[in-house]
Design a protein around this motif. Structure first.
Motif, PDB file in Angstrom:
ATOM      1  N   VAL A  15       7.284  12.869  14.095  1.00 42.59           N
ATOM      2  CA  VAL A  15       7.703  12.748  15.578  1.00 42.59           C
ATOM      3  C   VAL A  15       6.969  12.119  16.252  1.00 42.59           C
ATOM      4  O   VAL A  15       6.479  10.601  16.781  1.00 42.59           O
ATOM      5  CB  VAL A  15       8.999  13.000  16.072  1.00 42.59           C
ATOM      6  CG1 VAL A  15       9.111  12.120  17.434  1.00 42.59           C
ATOM      7  CG2 VAL A  15      10.155  13.178  15.006  1.00 42.59           C
ATOM      8  N   GLY A  16       5.821  13.108  16.373  1.00 41.58           N
ATOM      9  CA  GLY A  16       4.835  12.470  17.977  1.00 41.58           C
ATOM     10  C   GLY A  16       4.011  12.199  16.750  1.00 41.58           C
ATOM     11  O   GLY A  16       3.228  11.046  17.960  1.00 41.58           O
ATOM     12  N   LEU A  17       3.366  11.792  15.572  1.00 44.45           N
ATOM     13  CA  LEU A  17       3.204  10.307  14.670  1.00 44.45           C
ATOM     14  C   LEU A  17       2.960   9.423  14.688  1.00 44.45           C
ATOM     15  O   LEU A  17       2.193   8.446  15.668  1.00 44.45           O
ATOM     16  CB  LEU A  17       2.109  11.212  13.745  1.00 44.45           C
ATOM     17  CG  LEU A  17       1.259  10.427  12.987  1.00 44.45           C
ATOM     18  CD1 LEU A  17       0.187  10.018  13.421  1.00 44.45           C
ATOM     19  CD2 LEU A  17       1.285  10.798  11.372  1.00 44.45           C
ATOM     20  N   ALA A  18       4.411   9.288  14.885  1.00 43.02           N
ATOM     21  CA  ALA A  18       5.091   7.628  15.144  1.00 43.02           C
ATOM     22  C   ALA A  18       5.027   7.291  16.513  1.00 43.02           C
ATOM     23  O   ALA A  18       4.326   5.878  16.982  1.00 43.02           O
ATOM     24  CB  ALA A  18       6.674   8.208  14.326  1.00 43.02           C
ATOM     25  N   VAL A  19       5.510   8.353  17.186  1.00 44.88           N
ATOM     26  CA  VAL A  19       4.935   7.839  18.959  1.00 44.88           C
ATOM     27  C   VAL A  19       3.733   7.669  19.082  1.00 44.88           C
ATOM     28  O   VAL A  19       3.302   6.381  20.400  1.00 44.88           O
ATOM     29  CB  VAL A  19       5.959   8.525  19.833  1.00 44.88           C
ATOM     30  CG1 VAL A  19       5.409   9.070  21.328  1.00 44.88           C
ATOM     31  CG2 VAL A  19       7.003   9.321  19.182  1.00 44.88           C
ATOM     32  N   ALA A  20       2.759   8.091  18.844  1.00 44.85           N
ATOM     33  CA  ALA A  20       1.301   7.769  19.098  1.00 44.85           C
ATOM     34  C   ALA A  20       0.887   6.669  18.816  1.00 44.85           C
ATOM     35  O   ALA A  20      -0.389   6.116  19.075  1.00 44.85           O
ATOM     36  CB  ALA A  20       0.392   9.153  18.320  1.00 44.85           C
TER      37      ALA A  20
ATOM     38  N   VAL B 178      -3.145   3.521  24.154  1.00 47.05           N
ATOM     39  CA  VAL B 178      -4.014   4.774  23.643  1.00 47.05           C
ATOM     40  C   VAL B 178      -5.230   5.613  23.754  1.00 47.05           C
ATOM     41  O   VAL B 178      -4.683   6.814  23.665  1.00 47.05           O
ATOM     42  CB  VAL B 178      -4.892   3.405  22.364  1.00 47.05           C
ATOM     43  CG1 VAL B 178      -6.012   4.739  21.895  1.00 47.05           C
ATOM     44  CG2 VAL B 178      -4.697   2.965  21.488  1.00 47.05           C
ATOM     45  N   VAL B 179      -5.186   5.494  25.481  1.00 50.89           N
ATOM     46  CA  VAL B 179      -5.933   6.078  25.805  1.00 50.89           C
ATOM     47  C   VAL B 179      -4.939   7.556  26.862  1.00 50.89           C
ATOM     48  O   VAL B 179      -4.894   8.330  26.778  1.00 50.89           O
ATOM     49  CB  VAL B 179      -6.470   6.205  27.316  1.00 50.89           C
ATOM     50  CG1 VAL B 179      -7.402   6.038  27.758  1.00 50.89           C
ATOM     51  CG2 VAL B 179      -8.088   5.252  26.804  1.00 50.89           C
ATOM     52  N   ALA B 180      -3.751   6.800  27.602  1.00 54.18           N
ATOM     53  CA  ALA B 180      -3.074   7.852  27.721  1.00 54.18           C
ATOM     54  C   ALA B 180      -2.439   8.421  26.613  1.00 54.18           C
ATOM     55  O   ALA B 180      -2.058   9.820  27.026  1.00 54.18           O
ATOM     56  CB  ALA B 180      -1.471   7.260  27.799  1.00 54.18           C
ATOM     57  N   VAL B 181      -2.213   8.098  25.282  1.00 52.71           N
ATOM     58  CA  VAL B 181      -1.454   8.645  23.874  1.00 52.71           C
ATOM     59  C   VAL B 181      -2.486  10.126  24.188  1.00 52.71           C
ATOM     60  O   VAL B 181      -2.420  11.415  23.465  1.00 52.71           O
ATOM     61  CB  VAL B 181      -1.063   8.546  23.022  1.00 52.71           C
ATOM     62  CG1 VAL B 181      -0.894   8.650  22.021  1.00 52.71           C
ATOM     63  CG2 VAL B 181      -0.333   6.974  23.400  1.00 52.71           C
ATOM     64  N   LEU B 182      -3.857   9.601  23.045  1.00 54.96           N
ATOM     65  CA  LEU B 182      -4.823  10.394  22.615  1.00 54.96           C
ATOM     66  C   LEU B 182      -5.841  10.788  23.783  1.00 54.96           C
ATOM     67  O   LEU B 182      -5.547  12.691  23.552  1.00 54.96           O
ATOM     68  CB  LEU B 182      -5.673   9.639  22.309  1.00 54.96           C
ATOM     69  CG  LEU B 182      -5.430   9.102  19.867  1.00 54.96           C
ATOM     70  CD1 LEU B 182      -6.380   8.027  20.157  1.00 54.96           C
ATOM     71  CD2 LEU B 182      -4.790  10.195  20.200  1.00 54.96           C
TER      72      LEU B 182
ATOM     73  N   ASN C 252      -2.850  13.415  26.244  1.00 57.25           N
ATOM     74  CA  ASN C 252      -1.660  14.347  25.146  1.00 57.25           C
ATOM     75  C   ASN C 252      -0.304  13.637  25.625  1.00 57.25           C
ATOM     76  O   ASN C 252       0.294  15.256  26.303  1.00 57.25           O
ATOM     77  CB  ASN C 252      -2.842  15.836  25.113  1.00 57.25           C
ATOM     78  CG  ASN C 252      -1.466  16.446  24.009  1.00 57.25           C
ATOM     79  OD1 ASN C 252      -1.067  15.765  23.686  1.00 57.25           O
ATOM     80  ND2 ASN C 252      -1.322  17.481  23.824  1.00 57.25           N
ATOM     81  N   PHE C 253      -0.281  12.377  26.012  1.00 57.79           N
ATOM     82  CA  PHE C 253       1.481  12.191  26.581  1.00 57.79           C
ATOM     83  C   PHE C 253       1.301  12.206  27.824  1.00 57.79           C
ATOM     84  O   PHE C 253       2.095  12.310  28.389  1.00 57.79           O
ATOM     85  CB  PHE C 253       1.563  12.442  26.140  1.00 57.79           C
ATOM     86  CG  PHE C 253       1.584  11.824  24.154  1.00 57.79           C
ATOM     87  CD1 PHE C 253       2.719  11.749  23.959  1.00 57.79           C
ATOM     88  CD2 PHE C 253       2.106  13.798  23.114  1.00 57.79           C
ATOM     89  CE1 PHE C 253       2.555  10.569  22.927  1.00 57.79           C
ATOM     90  CE2 PHE C 253       2.116  12.675  21.835  1.00 57.79           C
ATOM     91  CZ  PHE C 253       1.925  11.507  21.711  1.00 57.79           C
ATOM     92  N   VAL C 254       0.078  12.918  28.638  1.00 56.29           N
ATOM     93  CA  VAL C 254       0.725  13.112  29.986  1.00 56.29           C
ATOM     94  C   VAL C 254       1.042  11.728  31.149  1.00 56.29           C
ATOM     95  O   VAL C 254       1.920  11.643  32.008  1.00 56.29           O
ATOM     96  CB  VAL C 254      -0.301  13.645  31.251  1.00 56.29           C
ATOM     97  CG1 VAL C 254      -0.464  14.370  32.797  1.00 56.29           C
ATOM     98  CG2 VAL C 254      -0.175  15.339  29.806  1.00 56.29           C
ATOM     99  N   LEU C 255      -0.195  10.893  30.498  1.00 53.58           N
ATOM    100  CA  LEU C 255      -0.205   9.368  31.285  1.00 53.58           C
ATOM    101  C   LEU C 255       1.091   9.002  30.252  1.00 53.58           C
ATOM    102  O   LEU C 255       0.685   7.094  31.140  1.00 53.58           O
ATOM    103  CB  LEU C 255      -1.250   9.236  31.800  1.00 53.58           C
ATOM    104  CG  LEU C 255      -2.218   9.591  32.222  1.00 53.58           C
ATOM    105  CD1 LEU C 255      -3.856   9.357  32.986  1.00 53.58           C
ATOM    106  CD2 LEU C 255      -1.676   9.828  34.180  1.00 53.58           C
TER     107      LEU C 255
END
Length: 125
Positions: A58-63, A96-100, A103-106
């Motif tokens: 699920v995390g990979l799909a969201v990322a 991409v920057v916000a996810v990677l 770590n999903f904070v932004l």
């Protein structure tokens, strides 16, 4: 009905206590004696490992999906023309920057800001 010898109104000694659960300990003991103690550990590993793998997918799909969806939507809004013309590459790379990196904070604030700007320009979420 079994009456207590101490008279009415007197509770037996075991009243109010939770019964001990010895079934799991007995099963673990039997498995250990039979040399199958690792079977219990393996089943726990498989169950918790399955949940971890599910959450990982699920995390990979969201990322992968969040930056891609933001890019495609920004490209569609830019092509439609209007008062707000988002740069699809900038918004996609920001996602991409916000996810990677963070770590999903932004990711959530970025998505909310994008949806707010989109709502102001187009009128739909």
């Amino acid at each position: 009905m079994v009456l207590d010898r101490r008279g009415p109104g007197v509770l037996p000694r075991h009243a109010g206590r939770r019964p001990r659960r010895r079934g799991a300990r007995r099963l673990a003991g039997v498995l250990d004696i039979l040399g199958l103690g690792g079977l219990a550990s393996l089943s726990v590993f498989v169950v918790f490992g399955g949940f971890a793998a599910l959450f990982g997918l699920v995390g990979l799909a969201v990322a992968v999906g969040f930056p891609l969806a933001l890019y495609v939507d920004a490209r569609a809004i830019e092509a439609a023309g209007g008062e707000w013309r988002p740069d699809p590459v900038l918004w996609g790379l920001s996602a991409v920057v916000a996810v990677l990196v963070t770590n999903f904070v932004l990711s959530v604030p970025l998505a909310l800001y994008y949806l707010y700007r989109r709502h102001e320009a187009i009128g739909t979420p």
